[in-house]
Design an enzyme around this catalytic site. Structure first.
Site, PDB file in Angstrom:
ATOM      1  N   SER A 156       0.828  -1.200   0.000  1.00 46.73           N
ATOM      2  CA  SER A 156       0.000   0.000   0.000  1.00 46.73           C
ATOM      3  C   SER A 156       0.868   1.258   0.000  1.00 46.73           C
ATOM      4  O   SER A 156       1.722   1.440  -0.852  1.00 46.73           O
ATOM      5  CB  SER A 156      -0.949  -0.042   1.205  1.00 46.73           C
ATOM      6  OG  SER A 156      -1.917   0.971   1.135  1.00 46.73           O
ATOM      7  N   ASP A 280      -9.764  -3.346  -5.816  1.00 49.79           N
ATOM      8  CA  ASP A 280      -9.205  -2.467  -4.786  1.00 49.79           C
ATOM      9  C   ASP A 280     -10.210  -1.389  -4.373  1.00 49.79           C
ATOM     10  O   ASP A 280     -10.761  -0.677  -5.213  1.00 49.79           O
ATOM     11  CB  ASP A 280      -7.929  -1.811  -5.306  1.00 49.79           C
ATOM     12  CG  ASP A 280      -6.998  -1.400  -4.184  1.00 49.79           C
ATOM     13  OD1 ASP A 280      -7.447  -0.654  -3.293  1.00 49.79           O
ATOM     14  OD2 ASP A 280      -5.834  -1.830  -4.198  1.00 49.79           O
ATOM     15  N   HIS A 336      -7.947  -4.646  -1.555  1.00 49.45           N
ATOM     16  CA  HIS A 336      -6.664  -4.092  -1.141  1.00 49.45           C
ATOM     17  C   HIS A 336      -6.007  -4.967  -0.073  1.00 49.45           C
ATOM     18  O   HIS A 336      -6.631  -5.318   0.939  1.00 49.45           O
ATOM     19  CB  HIS A 336      -6.898  -2.687  -0.592  1.00 49.45           C
ATOM     20  CG  HIS A 336      -5.652  -1.864  -0.472  1.00 49.45           C
ATOM     21  ND1 HIS A 336      -4.936  -1.419  -1.555  1.00 49.45           N
ATOM     22  CD2 HIS A 336      -4.993  -1.388   0.616  1.00 49.45           C
ATOM     23  CE1 HIS A 336      -3.909  -0.707  -1.157  1.00 49.45           C
ATOM     24  NE2 HIS A 336      -3.910  -0.683   0.163  1.00 49.45           N
TER      25      HIS A 336
END
Length: 402
Positions: A156, A280, A336
């Protein structure tokens, strides 16, 4: 104002946090009340501040993973970087660092931007992007086990740290960069406020407009890490974005402030493996995880890497790296930071090799296969150079260590 009023009446915590973000970003002089509270908590009650961070929709922690089933030995250590709301001191990041060390049979270390769990978690929000990279670099350069170079894997927001390190420092150099669901090209919408490949709704558009209008000034860029990689396509050509955005500076988007070192350092890394989450809910557009982004001017369809201006004009070396076969793409099917142990260890085995991967190209109109380093010019043993993929028929066989 209508957007802010509607958010203030919402019971959805993500929208209330969005309201905090608006006030935190939109500062002309001095700190607004909400950000002042955050700042005060950072000084007087960090425990409470961390609980607020962990309860926010911006926090995504990596999963705890098991030991690798097989070993792919390398001679290069690994640096690991965590995402926002996470910490090197959390169990998930510890398991990943240990797992990568076991998989590569080499030293691996997670580099925090704080000296403990509290400060490392908080700094993921309140230490701006450039300053975070500087801290990250200082700790890397202080570790004697990394002095000869290293591979890097980010998760991330941690990928912004690694990208920034590569462009601003890259000494000691990053050999291979594995970016898992990374914010490398920024975000164009508030997390959890969109659906991939669909237009933004009214509320999300309102948030984007407010955040974009207020994000590009020296104060907001200096306070919030997330503001530093927020890229509003409607304002991507504005004076504020070009002058103040830290992401714009990394991209060399402002012709008046081009930094040639960013491009030179980018070229020192041998391999970039970019992993995109197909569903995501944090990074919008998820094409940004593959060096793409929204086209300048308005919210529309996301551009793929090769259609962006930074690729076409090779603003920071992306096109050069791609043409040298150094850019690679992977996907995961879910949201994610949803990935499996097998996927992570597979990427490590594939991309954290000591030498460059090679391709043997068999050409039906030639008698012998010719070795070719991925994406580079095709070379006969006699030294004659031909452009890659110039024959209409070919088969590709992946080899390693050439």
């Amino acid at each position: 104002l209508k957007v802010i009023q509607s958010l203030s009446l919402s019971t959805d915590p993500s929208y209330r946090y969005a309201l905090l973000a608006i006030f935190a970003s939109g500062v002309a002089a001095g700190l607004p009340p909400h950000l002042q509270t955050v700042s005060d908590l950072n000084v007087n009650n960090q425990d409470q501040l961390v609980q607020e961070i962990l309860a926010s929709p911006l926090t995504k922690l990596v999963p705890t993973i098991g030991a690798p089933e097989r070993v792919t030995a390398t001679s290069i250590p690994t640096v690991v970087a965590h995402g926002m709301g996470d910490s090197c001191f959390n169990g998930g990041m510890k398991s990943i660092t240990k797992g990568v060390a076991n998989a590569t049979t080499q030293y691996a270390t997670c580099i925090p931007t704080g000296d403990n769990w509290l400060s490392d978690t908080i700094n993921g929000f309140l230490l701006n992007m450039d300053k975070s990279v500087d801290v990250f670099a200082k700790k890397i350069q202080a570790d004697p086990k990394l002095k000869g170079g290293f591979n890097a894997v980010g998760f991330s927001q941690g990928n912004s740290l690694i990208r920034g390190y590569i462009q601003k420092y890259n000494d000691p150099p990053v050999n291979a960069f594995l970016s898992v669901h990374g914010t490398v090209m920024g975000v164009a919408a508030f997390p959890s406020c969109f659906e991939q490949e669909k237009p933004l709704g009214l509320i999300c558009k309102g948030l984007a407009e407010v955040l974009g209008d207020l994000a590009y000034n020296p104060l907001s860029q200096g306070v919030l890490f997330q503001a530093d990689y927020y890229r509003d396509p409607a304002l991507a050509e504005s004076k504020g974005y070009l002058r103040w955005s830290q992401l714009a500076a990394w991209n060399n988007e402002n012709p008046a402030t081009v930094n040639s070192t960013h491009k030179e350092n980018f070229g020192k890394t041998k391999r970039f493996a970019m992993v995109k989450a197909l569903k995501d809910s944090m990074v919008y557009p998820n094409e940004a995880e593959w060096w793409g982004q929204m086209d300048d001017g308005a919210y529309g369809k996301a551009l793929e890497m090769k259609d962006t201006k930074w690729y076409k004009e090779d603003l920071f070396g992306l096109k050069t790296a791609d043409e040298a076969g150094r850019i690679h793409f992977e996907t995961t099917p879910g949201d994610h930071l949803q990935f499996t142990d097998k996927e992570l260890y597979g990427w490590v085995a594939q991309y954290f090799q000591d030498g460059e991967a090679s391709v043997v190209v068999w050409c039906p109109r030639r008698e012998d296969p010719w070795p070719l380093r991925t994406g580079k010019t095709l070379e006969r043993q006699g030294g004659v150079r031909l452009g890659p993929m110039q024959w209409p028929q070919h088969q590709l066989l992946l080899a390693t260590g050439w």
